[in-house]
Write a protein that holds these residues in place. Structure first.
Motif, mmCIF file in Angstrom:
data_model
loop_
_atom_site.group_PDB
_atom_site.id
_atom_site.type_symbol
_atom_site.label_atom_id
_atom_site.label_comp_id
_atom_site.label_asym_id
_atom_site.label_seq_id
_atom_site.Cartn_x
_atom_site.Cartn_y
_atom_site.Cartn_z
ATOM 1 N N THR A 10 46.286 120.494 15.861
ATOM 2 C CA THR A 10 44.602 120.148 15.790
ATOM 3 C C THR A 10 44.505 118.632 16.267
ATOM 4 O OG1 THR A 10 44.181 121.633 13.822
ATOM 5 C CG2 THR A 10 42.426 119.955 14.271
ATOM 6 N N ILE A 11 44.014 118.204 16.472
ATOM 7 C CA ILE A 11 43.229 116.316 16.842
ATOM 8 C C ILE A 11 41.743 116.569 16.308
ATOM 9 C CG2 ILE A 11 43.537 114.605 18.144
ATOM 10 C CD1 ILE A 11 45.479 115.970 20.146
ATOM 11 N N PHE A 12 41.620 115.248 15.470
ATOM 12 C CA PHE A 12 40.489 114.833 14.694
ATOM 13 C C PHE A 12 40.124 113.769 16.379
ATOM 14 C CE2 PHE A 12 41.759 117.322 11.680
ATOM 15 C CZ PHE A 12 40.633 118.259 10.588
ATOM 16 N N GLN A 13 38.853 113.701 16.770
ATOM 17 C CA GLN A 13 39.116 112.399 17.352
ATOM 18 C C GLN A 13 37.925 111.908 17.695
ATOM 19 O OE1 GLN A 13 37.062 113.522 21.991
ATOM 20 N NE2 GLN A 13 39.055 112.397 22.514
ATOM 21 N N VAL A 14 37.180 111.008 16.922
ATOM 22 C CA VAL A 14 36.704 110.592 16.284
ATOM 23 C C VAL A 14 35.938 109.218 17.065
ATOM 24 C CG1 VAL A 14 36.286 108.742 14.211
ATOM 25 C CG2 VAL A 14 37.752 110.938 13.898
ATOM 26 N N LYS A 15 35.217 109.104 17.048
ATOM 27 C CA LYS A 15 34.017 108.096 17.649
ATOM 28 C C LYS A 15 33.534 107.460 16.394
ATOM 29 C CE LYS A 15 30.403 107.132 21.092
ATOM 30 N NZ LYS A 15 29.621 107.524 22.561
ATOM 31 N N THR A 16 33.902 106.021 16.723
ATOM 32 C CA THR A 16 33.593 105.000 15.254
ATOM 33 C C THR A 16 32.511 103.707 15.834
ATOM 34 O OG1 THR A 16 34.032 104.035 13.762
ATOM 35 C CG2 THR A 16 35.348 104.006 15.262
ATOM 36 N N ARG A 17 31.691 103.328 15.782
ATOM 37 C CA ARG A 17 31.249 102.158 15.385
ATOM 38 C C ARG A 17 31.828 101.111 14.738
ATOM 39 N NH1 ARG A 17 24.951 103.440 14.383
ATOM 40 N NH2 ARG A 17 24.766 105.897 15.407
ATOM 41 N N ASN A 18 32.070 101.081 13.601
ATOM 42 C CA ASN A 18 33.217 100.166 13.076
ATOM 43 C C ASN A 18 34.286 100.550 12.980
ATOM 44 O OD1 ASN A 18 30.162 98.705 12.483
ATOM 45 N ND2 ASN A 18 30.502 101.241 11.499
ATOM 46 N N GLY A 19 35.628 100.851 13.828
ATOM 47 C CA GLY A 19 37.017 100.590 13.426
ATOM 48 C C GLY A 19 36.943 99.600 14.005
ATOM 49 N N LYS A 20 38.556 99.109 12.837
ATOM 50 C CA LYS A 20 39.331 97.453 13.455
ATOM 51 C C LYS A 20 40.053 98.145 14.115
ATOM 52 C CE LYS A 20 35.547 95.235 11.431
ATOM 53 N NZ LYS A 20 34.998 94.352 12.520
ATOM 54 N N SER A 21 40.982 97.765 14.695
ATOM 55 C CA SER A 21 42.183 97.920 15.116
ATOM 56 C C SER A 21 43.776 97.671 14.431
ATOM 57 C CB SER A 21 43.036 96.881 16.936
ATOM 58 O OG SER A 21 43.510 96.952 17.532
ATOM 59 N N ILE A 22 44.475 97.935 14.436
ATOM 60 C CA ILE A 22 45.559 97.589 13.959
ATOM 61 C C ILE A 22 46.643 97.206 14.231
ATOM 62 C CG2 ILE A 22 44.391 97.590 10.997
ATOM 63 C CD1 ILE A 22 46.592 100.770 11.340
ATOM 64 N N ARG A 23 46.737 97.907 15.427
ATOM 65 C CA ARG A 23 47.602 97.919 16.373
ATOM 66 C C ARG A 23 48.603 96.630 16.695
ATOM 67 N NH1 ARG A 23 47.785 98.134 22.906
ATOM 68 N NH2 ARG A 23 49.152 98.735 23.582
ATOM 69 N N GLU A 24 48.080 95.307 15.968
ATOM 70 C CA GLU A 24 49.456 93.761 15.753
ATOM 71 C C GLU A 24 50.111 94.069 14.517
ATOM 72 O OE1 GLU A 24 46.806 90.383 15.534
ATOM 73 O OE2 GLU A 24 46.025 90.517 17.708
ATOM 74 N N HIS A 25 49.241 95.302 13.890
ATOM 75 C CA HIS A 25 50.052 95.350 12.050
ATOM 76 C C HIS A 25 50.862 97.153 12.176
ATOM 77 C CE1 HIS A 25 47.651 91.642 11.322
ATOM 78 N NE2 HIS A 25 46.504 92.436 11.577
ATOM 79 N N SER A 26 50.878 97.396 13.330
ATOM 80 C CA SER A 26 51.113 98.486 13.245
ATOM 81 C C SER A 26 53.426 98.162 13.584
ATOM 82 C CB SER A 26 51.358 99.637 14.277
ATOM 83 O OG SER A 26 51.405 100.925 14.059
ATOM 84 N N HIS A 27 53.891 99.138 13.317
ATOM 85 C CA HIS A 27 55.751 99.654 13.446
ATOM 86 C C HIS A 27 55.207 100.520 15.249
ATOM 87 C CE1 HIS A 27 56.936 97.779 10.315
ATOM 88 N NE2 HIS A 27 56.678 99.184 9.768
ATOM 89 N N LEU A 28 53.969 101.343 15.487
ATOM 90 C CA LEU A 28 54.188 102.439 16.664
ATOM 91 C C LEU A 28 53.435 100.946 17.245
ATOM 92 C CD1 LEU A 28 52.881 104.991 15.163
ATOM 93 C CD2 LEU A 28 55.078 104.383 15.593
ATOM 94 N N GLU A 29 54.251 100.548 18.588
ATOM 95 C CA GLU A 29 53.083 99.485 19.437
ATOM 96 C C GLU A 29 52.794 99.617 20.418
ATOM 97 O OE1 GLU A 29 57.309 97.036 20.383
ATOM 98 O OE2 GLU A 29 57.421 95.962 17.966
ATOM 99 N N ASN A 30 53.168 101.491 20.447
ATOM 100 C CA ASN A 30 52.844 101.650 21.748
ATOM 101 C C ASN A 30 51.167 102.547 21.906
ATOM 102 O OD1 ASN A 30 54.755 100.838 24.168
ATOM 103 N ND2 ASN A 30 56.418 102.887 23.060
ATOM 104 N N ASP A 31 50.912 102.266 20.709
ATOM 105 C CA ASP A 31 49.239 103.072 20.199
ATOM 106 C C ASP A 31 48.927 102.476 19.900
ATOM 107 O OD1 ASP A 31 50.724 105.278 20.008
ATOM 108 O OD2 ASP A 31 50.787 106.269 18.092
ATOM 109 N N GLU A 32 47.266 102.730 20.026
ATOM 110 C CA GLU A 32 46.373 101.999 19.890
ATOM 111 C C GLU A 32 45.559 102.359 18.671
ATOM 112 O OE1 GLU A 32 43.992 98.861 19.594
ATOM 113 O OE2 GLU A 32 44.957 99.517 21.551
ATOM 114 N N GLU A 33 46.315 101.696 16.928
ATOM 115 C CA GLU A 33 45.724 102.853 15.669
ATOM 116 C C GLU A 33 44.779 101.831 15.494
ATOM 117 O OE1 GLU A 33 49.102 103.938 13.475
ATOM 118 O OE2 GLU A 33 50.029 102.087 13.992
ATOM 119 N N ILE A 34 43.626 102.526 15.257
ATOM 120 C CA ILE A 34 42.451 102.595 14.348
ATOM 121 C C ILE A 34 42.074 101.906 13.365
ATOM 122 C CG2 ILE A 34 39.993 102.349 14.747
ATOM 123 C CD1 ILE A 34 40.844 101.513 17.167
ATOM 124 N N LEU A 35 41.536 101.673 12.053
ATOM 125 C CA LEU A 35 41.024 101.945 10.444
ATOM 126 C C LEU A 35 40.328 102.060 10.599
ATOM 127 C CD1 LEU A 35 42.943 101.476 8.239
ATOM 128 C CD2 LEU A 35 42.147 99.218 7.893
#
Length: 303
Positions: A10-35
């Motif tokens: 199951t994947i939860f696909q979230v459309k957010t207005r206020n998410g913050k990118s944490i890519r620079e702080h993540s160990h997963l360099e190839n993923d665009e992680e949003i907090l």
């Protein structure tokens, strides 16, 4: 994106207005992680299926008060429990209180269920000027209930929630509820509620939207220099002369690093007229610098 090796996923696909990118702080360099922000409200828009047993649930972020179907069932309290709950003593106090006055119900061990009664009898059905709920047992659940009512009222001028364990989730709910241009809130007191820097942006936005706040007290919390930096945006607003005095005493994480920002805000707007910063982690040199700046500025209280 790693989904594991299970056949059904199951994947939860979230459309957010206020998410913050944490890519620079993540160990997963190839993923665009949003907090996602704490206390975010999500609405299920639908589901879909992809190949290989993958199910997708589509969610959209919604403003806390626009989803009319949202209710307290998202908390640990069910609707039936709230409907059946009574507190005769509290109900009598509210009914006998003076209209257009301040309702003082502090240190009564009031809990989250009691906030449904307060919201219904005090905020919605009557016109009162102030609400003092200090030193009860209100958590973020009760704050959520209060905030829903506050967002649609015009009458509360002063709100005191000191000494309740609201934490960041509760403080942010209250801030969202106070982002009401018609409310005209003058004083907000959130001393000793366990909030951190994470709530400061929400409070800044509430002050900006409200436009009339004169007193914002956040003493004895876990605010650090980062939070002070955010709060110093407030004196920069054009509030028609309504720049609140700030209470930040007993925030032990506030250090000398905050002095530059406070001094700059002090001189940037003549309507910024006071700050309480006792018992923080300031050196004597920092305190003396603030005192000198207050004297040079004039008409400024440092207490």
């Amino acid at each position: 994106m790693y989904l594991g090796r299970e056949k059904v996923q199951t994947i939860f696909q979230v459309k957010t207005r206020n998410g913050k990118s944490i890519r620079e702080h993540s160990h997963l360099e190839n993923d665009e992680e949003i907090l996602l922000h704490p206390g975010i409200v999500l609405k299920v828009m639908g589901t879909s299926k992809q190949g290989d047993g993958i199910h997708v649930i589509h969610l959209h972020e919604v403003p806390l008060y626009e989803d009319q179907k949202m209710n307290v069932t998202s908390t640990s309290i069910s609707n039936n429990q709230v409907d059946e709950y009574r507190n005769p003593q509290l109900e009598q106090i509210i009914q006998l209180s003076e209209p257009r006055g301040t309702l003082v119900i502090e240190s009564m061990n009031l809990n989250d269920r009691d906030m449904e009664i307060v919201a219904r009898l005090f905020i919605v059905e009557n016109e009162y000027r102030g609400l003092n709920l200090r030193h009860n047992e209100i958590t973020s659940v009760g704050a959520f209930i209060l905030a829903q009512s506050l967002y649609n009222t015009k009458y509360i001028k002063e709100l005191k929630l000191c000494g309740n364990r609201l934490l960041d989730e509760g403080a942010q709910c209250i801030a969202r509820g106070l982002a009401n241009k018609q409310l005209g809130l003058i004083g907000l007191y959130l001393n000793s509620v366990g909030m951190t820097d994470a709530s400061c942006e929400y409070l800044v936005e509430a002050v900006r939207v409200n436009g009339r706040m004169r007193h914002l007290f956040l003493c004895d919390n876990k605010i650090s220099d980062c939070g002070v930096q955010v709060l110093m945006k407030i004196p920069g607003f054009d509030q028609r002369g309504f720049i609140p005095s700030l209470g930040l005493s007993d925030n032990k994480l506030v250090t000398d690093a905050s002095v530059d920002g406070i001094c700059s805000a002090m001189f940037a707007n003549r309507y910024f007229h006071g700050i309480s910063i006792r018992n923080c982690s300031l050196s004597m040199a920092a305190i003396e610098r603030l005192q000198l700046a207050a004297q040079q500025r004039g008409a400024f209280s440092l207490y």
